[in-house]
Design a protein around this motif. Sequence first.
Motif, mmCIF file in Angstrom:
data_model
loop_
_atom_site.group_PDB
_atom_site.id
_atom_site.type_symbol
_atom_site.label_atom_id
_atom_site.label_comp_id
_atom_site.label_asym_id
_atom_site.label_seq_id
_atom_site.Cartn_x
_atom_site.Cartn_y
_atom_site.Cartn_z
ATOM 1 N N ILE A 1 -18.252 102.048 16.344
ATOM 2 C CA ILE A 1 -16.896 101.984 15.799
ATOM 3 C C ILE A 1 -17.018 101.650 14.317
ATOM 4 C CG2 ILE A 1 -14.716 100.720 15.827
ATOM 5 C CD1 ILE A 1 -14.975 100.547 18.842
ATOM 6 N N TYR A 2 -16.545 102.590 13.491
ATOM 7 C CA TYR A 2 -16.668 102.511 12.038
ATOM 8 C C TYR A 2 -15.304 102.147 11.470
ATOM 9 C CZ TYR A 2 -17.977 104.195 7.331
ATOM 10 O OH TYR A 2 -18.247 104.313 5.990
ATOM 11 N N LEU A 3 -15.165 100.907 11.040
ATOM 12 C CA LEU A 3 -13.886 100.396 10.543
ATOM 13 C C LEU A 3 -13.700 100.770 9.078
ATOM 14 C CD1 LEU A 3 -14.399 96.925 12.135
ATOM 15 C CD2 LEU A 3 -12.533 98.447 12.750
ATOM 16 N N GLY A 4 -12.548 101.333 8.770
ATOM 17 C CA GLY A 4 -12.208 101.615 7.393
ATOM 18 C C GLY A 4 -11.326 100.511 6.841
ATOM 19 N N ASN A 5 -10.994 100.611 5.571
ATOM 20 C CA ASN A 5 -10.085 99.642 4.976
ATOM 21 C C ASN A 5 -8.726 99.754 5.647
ATOM 22 O OD1 ASN A 5 -10.297 97.589 3.147
ATOM 23 N ND2 ASN A 5 -10.780 98.954 1.440
ATOM 24 N N PHE A 6 -8.188 98.648 6.088
ATOM 25 C CA PHE A 6 -6.905 98.584 6.772
ATOM 26 C C PHE A 6 -6.918 99.435 8.055
ATOM 27 C CE2 PHE A 6 -6.107 98.177 2.184
ATOM 28 C CZ PHE A 6 -5.721 96.852 2.165
ATOM 29 N N GLY A 7 -8.069 99.415 8.739
ATOM 30 C CA GLY A 7 -8.184 100.156 9.988
ATOM 31 C C GLY A 7 -7.459 99.439 11.111
ATOM 32 N N PRO A 8 -7.133 100.146 12.196
ATOM 33 C CA PRO A 8 -6.434 99.531 13.333
ATOM 34 C C PRO A 8 -7.410 98.762 14.226
ATOM 35 C CG PRO A 8 -6.793 101.854 13.754
ATOM 36 C CD PRO A 8 -7.362 101.573 12.395
ATOM 37 N N GLU A 9 -7.701 97.512 13.849
ATOM 38 C CA GLU A 9 -8.723 96.745 14.568
ATOM 39 C C GLU A 9 -8.357 96.509 16.034
ATOM 40 O OE1 GLU A 9 -7.275 95.308 11.742
ATOM 41 O OE2 GLU A 9 -8.805 95.770 10.248
ATOM 42 N N GLY A 10 -7.072 96.309 16.331
ATOM 43 C CA GLY A 10 -6.663 96.060 17.712
ATOM 44 C C GLY A 10 -7.007 97.223 18.639
ATOM 45 N N PRO A 11 -6.504 98.433 18.361
ATOM 46 C CA PRO A 11 -6.836 99.559 19.229
ATOM 47 C C PRO A 11 -8.335 99.864 19.286
ATOM 48 C CG PRO A 11 -4.927 100.090 17.897
ATOM 49 C CD PRO A 11 -5.461 98.781 17.388
ATOM 50 N N LEU A 12 -9.014 99.711 18.155
ATOM 51 C CA LEU A 12 -10.454 99.975 18.156
ATOM 52 C C LEU A 12 -11.195 98.971 19.038
ATOM 53 C CD1 LEU A 12 -11.013 100.930 14.409
ATOM 54 C CD2 LEU A 12 -10.993 102.446 16.390
ATOM 55 N N THR A 13 -10.741 97.730 19.012
ATOM 56 C CA THR A 13 -11.369 96.718 19.866
ATOM 57 C C THR A 13 -11.039 96.979 21.333
ATOM 58 O OG1 THR A 13 -11.120 95.154 18.047
ATOM 59 C CG2 THR A 13 -11.703 94.243 20.170
ATOM 60 N N GLN A 14 -9.822 97.439 21.599
ATOM 61 C CA GLN A 14 -9.469 97.813 22.970
ATOM 62 C C GLN A 14 -10.344 98.973 23.446
ATOM 63 O OE1 GLN A 14 -5.289 98.614 22.814
ATOM 64 N NE2 GLN A 14 -4.725 96.445 22.739
ATOM 65 N N MET A 15 -10.653 99.872 22.543
ATOM 66 C CA MET A 15 -11.539 100.981 22.893
ATOM 67 C C MET A 15 -12.920 100.450 23.277
ATOM 68 S SD MET A 15 -12.333 104.388 20.710
ATOM 69 C CE MET A 15 -13.251 105.741 21.405
ATOM 70 N N ALA A 16 -13.424 99.505 22.493
ATOM 71 C CA ALA A 16 -14.716 98.898 22.805
ATOM 72 C C ALA A 16 -14.676 98.200 24.157
ATOM 73 C CB ALA A 16 -15.112 97.914 21.706
ATOM 74 N N GLN A 17 -13.554 97.566 24.453
ATOM 75 C CA GLN A 17 -13.405 96.845 25.722
ATOM 76 C C GLN A 17 -13.416 97.814 26.905
ATOM 77 O OE1 GLN A 17 -9.603 94.896 26.229
ATOM 78 N NE2 GLN A 17 -10.494 93.323 27.531
ATOM 79 N N ARG A 18 -12.812 98.970 26.753
ATOM 80 C CA ARG A 18 -12.686 99.917 27.861
ATOM 81 C C ARG A 18 -13.876 100.871 27.969
ATOM 82 N NH1 ARG A 18 -6.324 101.444 28.098
ATOM 83 N NH2 ARG A 18 -5.554 99.351 27.691
ATOM 84 N N PHE A 19 -14.673 100.956 26.922
ATOM 85 C CA PHE A 19 -15.813 101.873 26.920
ATOM 86 C C PHE A 19 -16.908 101.318 27.821
ATOM 87 C CE2 PHE A 19 -19.787 103.535 25.133
ATOM 88 C CZ PHE A 19 -19.528 104.896 25.218
ATOM 89 N N ASP A 20 -17.462 102.166 28.668
ATOM 90 C CA ASP A 20 -18.488 101.731 29.622
ATOM 91 C C ASP A 20 -19.880 101.998 29.055
ATOM 92 O OD1 ASP A 20 -19.636 100.735 31.930
ATOM 93 O OD2 ASP A 20 -19.643 102.689 32.910
ATOM 94 N N GLY A 21 -20.253 101.198 28.066
ATOM 95 C CA GLY A 21 -21.560 101.359 27.436
ATOM 96 C C GLY A 21 -21.660 100.451 26.228
ATOM 97 N N PRO A 22 -22.827 100.439 25.576
ATOM 98 C CA PRO A 22 -23.019 99.601 24.393
ATOM 99 C C PRO A 22 -22.147 100.066 23.225
ATOM 100 C CG PRO A 22 -25.096 100.602 25.115
ATOM 101 C CD PRO A 22 -24.024 101.165 25.955
ATOM 102 N N VAL A 23 -21.655 99.089 22.460
ATOM 103 C CA VAL A 23 -20.781 99.375 21.323
ATOM 104 C C VAL A 23 -21.270 98.603 20.107
ATOM 105 C CG1 VAL A 23 -18.413 99.192 20.431
ATOM 106 C CG2 VAL A 23 -18.786 99.700 22.848
#
Length: 192
Positions: A18-40
Amino acid sequence: MLKALQEAKDKSINSLVIYLGNFGPEGPLTQMAQRFDGPVMFVSAAEESTACLSNDRGDAYCGMLNASYSANLRNIRPHIPQYPVGTPEEVAVMIGDFVPVARTILGLKGLKIFSFGPRPHDFVACNAPIKALFDLGVEVMENSELDLLDLFQQAEGHQDIPGIVAEMERELGDNNPYPDLLLNWHNMKSHY
C-alpha cells in the motif's frame, strides 16, 4: 477499496504493498490491509521537490503515521520499513526487501505443527509460548508419545514408505549421520 480487493483476489495476488500519497485515504487503505488475506507493507510517497512548500515537510509521512495508528486500532500489523518514505525508485527497493518477508509470512500461514509431548492428544497447554504462531495463522496440534507410537505402528508396511525413504535420502544427501535409520525405520516396531 472493495473493488480493488476483489481484483487482487481474482488475479491471485498473495501480497500487497500500500503506497500512501500525500493526503491519501488512510482509513480505507488500512481497511484494505485488514481484509486482505496475505502479507501487507505500508510505504509512502516523498515529494520530488519542496520548492513550492513553505517548509521542507512535503512528503506523505503524516499519512504514514495516520495509517500506522489506524492499523493499530484495527489490530493489524503491516510490514513498515525502517524509513518508509521514498521516491518511486526508493520504494521499489523497499518492495524488493519486502519479498522475502512476504514469502516467510506466506510460508508460516500454511504451516501445521504436530508436536509430541507428555500430554494427551490435541491438548494445548497454557505454558506453551505459541500465541505468536496462532497470530500468524499457524495450526498447532499436540500429541502424546503414545499417539506417536500408535501412528508409527499403523504405518508399518505402508506402500508409500519406500518412496518416502528415497525422498528423504535425496534431501539429506551426504549429510545423513544415520543412513541405516532411514532404511530400517519401518522394521523398528519389533523393538517395542
